[in-house]
Structure formats: structure tokens, C-alpha cells
Design an enzyme around this catalytic site. Structure first.
Site, short mmCIF file in Angstrom:
data_model
loop_
_atom_site.label_atom_id
_atom_site.label_comp_id
_atom_site.label_asym_id
_atom_site.label_seq_id
_atom_site.Cartn_x
_atom_site.Cartn_y
_atom_site.Cartn_z
N MET A 81 4.74 -7.18 7.73
CA MET A 81 4.35 -5.79 7.94
C MET A 81 2.96 -5.62 8.56
SD MET A 81 6.03 -4.25 4.45
CE MET A 81 6.28 -2.56 4.92
N LYS A 125 -2.66 2.34 -8.51
CA LYS A 125 -3.44 2.97 -7.43
C LYS A 125 -2.53 3.69 -6.44
CE LYS A 125 -6.21 1.54 -3.40
NZ LYS A 125 -5.22 1.51 -2.30
N ASN A 126 -1.47 3.03 -5.99
CA ASN A 126 -0.64 3.62 -4.93
C ASN A 126 0.17 4.81 -5.42
OD1 ASN A 126 -1.60 1.79 -3.06
ND2 ASN A 126 0.08 0.34 -3.36
N ARG A 183 -7.74 5.97 3.44
CA ARG A 183 -6.41 6.08 4.05
C ARG A 183 -5.49 7.01 3.26
NH1 ARG A 183 -3.60 4.28 8.04
NH2 ARG A 183 -1.33 4.31 7.87
N ASP A 225 1.73 -6.22 -0.73
CA ASP A 225 0.42 -6.28 -1.39
C ASP A 225 0.25 -7.51 -2.26
OD1 ASP A 225 -0.54 -4.01 -0.24
OD2 ASP A 225 -0.16 -2.70 -1.94
N ASP A 229 -7.98 -0.55 4.46
CA ASP A 229 -8.07 -1.97 4.73
C ASP A 229 -7.87 -2.27 6.21
OD1 ASP A 229 -8.51 -2.87 2.15
OD2 ASP A 229 -6.38 -2.81 1.66
#
Length: 436
Positions: A343, A22-23, A97, A321, A121
């Protein structure tokens, strides 16, 4: 809003293949805006966030054709830059995002880029300063409409290369700056750049399009600007977050699972981090084999015997993640683990749901939690819960699959944002999960 009904306590068995990352896909898809030529992308995951971005690109005028499962062609030869100033774009761009990464390519190629404050998120403050400070360094003028939460950068005379030291090794920030710099005049150096595999993939794709980027894989990137970029074909890596999720699922449900085609060389410290929790996993070619942990798994302490601490860090450190996954897996380990989420200050706030299920967790503050593992001597109890974000959602799903009884998970659209057909794929290895 859909729900999952899950009958827990069932051991699973079989093979599962991770989806495309996904990223990485969010970055790669935005990069198609840098050229009027055709770009072919393979292994695109069929998930909500990616499909939203593909729709956004189509509304910008990109010609899109699906050529097979996970394969598309994109051609941005008639981009409608005026769409950026419409109310429809403000609504559409604000729901995702990842849409922030269209700004760099549009700024580089068309001299302007706009974006509403992006969604995503609710895991704490996620600043955008790194992106826009990078654009300003390249010569763009920044403007912000506070009333509409609308950001804009403009460079009608083009961008100029610059030396910059990023204030944080932001992955999306680095990606955005690199995509802007590839068409800038002169040389750009980016120090404290993110260097995770997905960013490396973006740089390799851009180089195959004619960009001149060196230092790929390090935290110092050098970009020689070029006049234009051409088309290319690119394949997205398997999703390391999904791979980590399946490792956690196998351990928690005492299941024998093989994760296929994981691209081991791009997993970094992920396998060894799970091994620190006592989980056995074997490399078999490019697959991960996890045997059934019928006797559980025991946490390894630090060398001096102190409690194991697992914390996130910029690559090549452990990805944030996967901390939610590690936390839920630790609830059934033999031993204690300190989870330190550095983070994001809201990412641990789903632990109350695990506590309701019987987990022993002490939330120290918004960033730290101590997990005291049950060693499977006390099974988690089924319950009804709601998914607050993608990674908490999959963690709660893993907990439900290991729990005694039938659990209900609401707001499963959060899980669908990041995991492709997850219920179908889990049923294929024996899970009792129903979407309603």
C-alpha cells in the site's frame, strides 16, 4: 526534539493494557460535528495526533470538557464555520492527516467543508481522490486551490443520496463518505467500502445517534439519509496496532507479557500472523498471554515449503500498520520471511537502520524486503537512530530493547504521535528507557 535512551537486552515481565485505538478515535471525534447535541466519548488515547484534532475541534467552536482519564464530552452547537477560511486553520489542519475527516460532517451539516493538504507520516503517496469523488457523487461541487494546496467542497442546497463504487477500499475515505451520506436526502449505497473494526465502530456510533446504516461489517453499506442526528455515548476499542506492537516486543526481548483487554473478536488475522512467525500466544479470557520465548521462535513455511510471505491487504487482511513490526520481529526468527508492503512505497525505508544494527535484510524494491532471521545467534547492536514515522519508530524501539548496549532514538515525537506514555508503560514492566 526529544530522545529515548534505551538499555537493551533486558527481559521484561508483567501486564500492559493497550490504549484506545488512534485510528478509530480520529473518525469518532470528527463525527461529533454531525449533531448539536452532547456526545460522550470514552477511552480516547492521550497522544499527539488525537490531541491536535481535539484542539482543532475546539477552535471550530466545539465545546469540549474532559471528564476523566480518556473521557470527554463534545457539543458542536455553535460551530464557527468561518474558521475554515482562516490562515490559522490552514496551518493547523495541514499538520494532521486525520483532519481530512472533518470535511464529510461539515459538508453534510453546513453545506461546505474545506481542508488544507493534510500532513502525517511520510510513507509514500496517500491520495485523497476517494474522499472527494464520493462527495461529488453526493452532489457537492469540488474546488482546489493549487497554489495554497487547499481543497474545498460545497453543497449549499444539501446532499443527495447516490450509488457509488469506490476506486479503493479507503478507510478514511469510506468514513468521510458515510458521515456525509447520513444527512443526505435519500438512499446511498457504497460498494467496495472499507469494513475494518474501527469503521464498524463509527457506523454503530452513527446508528446510535439516529442514522440508518445497514451492511455494517461488509463491503456494501446502505445509508438512508435522516434529517438530523442526536447525541450518544461511545467507547473506543483497544488499539490493535499497539497490541501487535506488544506481541512483537515480547517475542524479541524473550519476555513473559500479558496484554490485557484486547477485544479478541476485533483482532482478525493479527494473532495468527504472529503465530506464522513461530510466536506462541494464548487467549486467556479477553487477554493475550505471551510466554518468554527462551528458545526463540521458528518461522512456518507455506504448505509447499516455499518462503513465508506476509503482505498487507484491506480488512480482513493484515493491516499495513503492523508490517514494520513483523519485519523487525523476523530479524531474530529462525528462518526467512518475505515482507510485501503493497500500500505504501516508502514504509520499508527504515530497514537501513536495522541493517546498521546487524540485521540481515535485503531490500528488493520499495515494496518488498527479504528478512533472514538470526535465530538469536547474533544479537542486534545498539546504535543511534531517528524515527521516520510512527510505525517505523516503534519498530526501532523494539529493536533497541532487544539489542546489546545502549541505543539512542531521536525524533521521538513521531512515536508519541501514536503511543501514549510509552516510556512510562515500558518501565512498568522492567524496560530501561529514559526520555531526555
Amino acid at each position: 526534539m526529544g530522545i529515548f535512551k534505551i538499555e537493551g537486552g533486558i527481559s521484561l515481565k508483567g501486564e500492559i493494557t493497550p490504549q484506545g485505538a488512534k485510528n478509530e478515535a480520529l473518525q469518532i471525534l470528527c463525527a461529533v460535528l454531525l449533531t448539536p447535541e452532547k456526545v460522550i466519548i470514552n477511552n480516547i488515547p492521550d497522544i499527539i495526533d488525537i490531541n491536535k484534532l481535539i484542539t482543532l475541534l475546539g477552535n471550530l467552536g466545539v465545546k469540549i470538557q474532559k471528564t476523566g482519564s480518556g473521557s470527554y464530552t463534545f457539543q458542536a452547537d455553535e460551530v464557527n464555520i468561518q474558521y475554515l477560511e482562516t490562515e490559522a486553520f490552514k496551518k493547523e489542519g495541514g499538520s494532521l492527516r486525520g483532519s481530512i475527516m472533518i470535511v464529510g460532517p461539515l459538508l453534510a451539516r453546513f453545506g461546505k467543508g474545506y481542508i488544507p493538504k493534510p500532513g502525517g507520516d511520510k510513507i509514500g503517496r496517500r491520495r485523497l481522490d476517494t474522499h472527494f469523488e464520493g462527495f461529488i457523487n453526493l452532489g457537492a461541487k469540488f474546488r482546489y486551490n493549487r497554489e495554497d494546496h487547499f481543497y474545498g467542497v460545497e453543497a449549499p442546497k444539501g446532499l443527495k443520496g447516490a450509488d457509488m463504487l469506490l476506486d479503493e477500499a479507503s478507510v478514511t475515505g469510506t468514513a468521510n463518505i458515510v458521515m456525509a451520506a447520513v444527512l443526505a436526502k435519500g438512499k446511498t449505497t457504497v460498494y467496495n467500502a472499507a469494513c475494518e473494526p474501527y469503521l464498524q465502530q463509527l457506523c454503530k456510533m452513527l446508528n446510535s445517534m439516529g442514522a440508518k446504516i445497514t451492511g455494517v461489517g461488509s463491503n456494501l453499506l446502505t445509508i438512508e439519509g435522516v434529517e438530523s442526528l442526536g447525541g450518544c455515548e461511545h467507547r473506543i476499542l483497544p488499539d490493535m496496532i499497539e497490541i501487535g506492537s506488544w506481541i512483537g516486543l515480547a517475542a524479541m526481548t524473550k519476555s513473559e507479557i500479558t496484554i490485557k483487554d484486547v477485544s479478541w473478536d476485533n483482532l482478525g488475522v493479527i494473532p495468527n500472523t504472529f503465530r506464522k512467525l513461530g510466536i506462541t500466544l494464548e487467549r486467556r479470557g479477553d487477554d493475550i498471554y505471551i510466554p518468554a520465548h527462551v528458545d526463540g521462535y521458528e518461522v512456518k513455511t507455506d504448505i509447499d515449503g516455499s518462503i513465508l510471505t506476509i503482505a498487507d491487504a484491506p480488512w480482513p487482511g493484515f493491516t499495513p500498520d503492523l508490517l514494520s513490526i513483523v519485519l523487525v520481529v523476523a530479524t531474530q526468527a529462525k528462518g526467512d520471511v518475505l515482507i510485501h508492503q503493497k500500500m505504501f512505497e516508502s514504509r520499508l525505508f527504515f530497514v537501513d537502520k536495522l541493517i546498521d544494527m546487524g540485521a540481515k535484510i535485503m531490500l528488493c524494491d520499495p515494496h518488498r524486503a527479504v528478512v533472514m532471521g538470526h535465530d538469536f545467534k547474533s544479537q542486534l547492536k545498539a546504535t543511534t537512530m531517528s524515527s521516520p514515522d510512527i510505525r517505523a519508530g516503534i519498530s526501532l524501539l523494539i529493536a533497541a530493547l532487544s539489542a546489546k548496549g545502549t541505543s539512542t532514538i531521536q525524533n521521538i515525537e513521531q512515536i508519541d504521535r501514536g503511543y501514549e506514555r510509552i516510556d512510562e508503560r515500558l518501565r512498568a514492566i522492567g524496560a530501561n528507557i529514559v526520555r531526555a
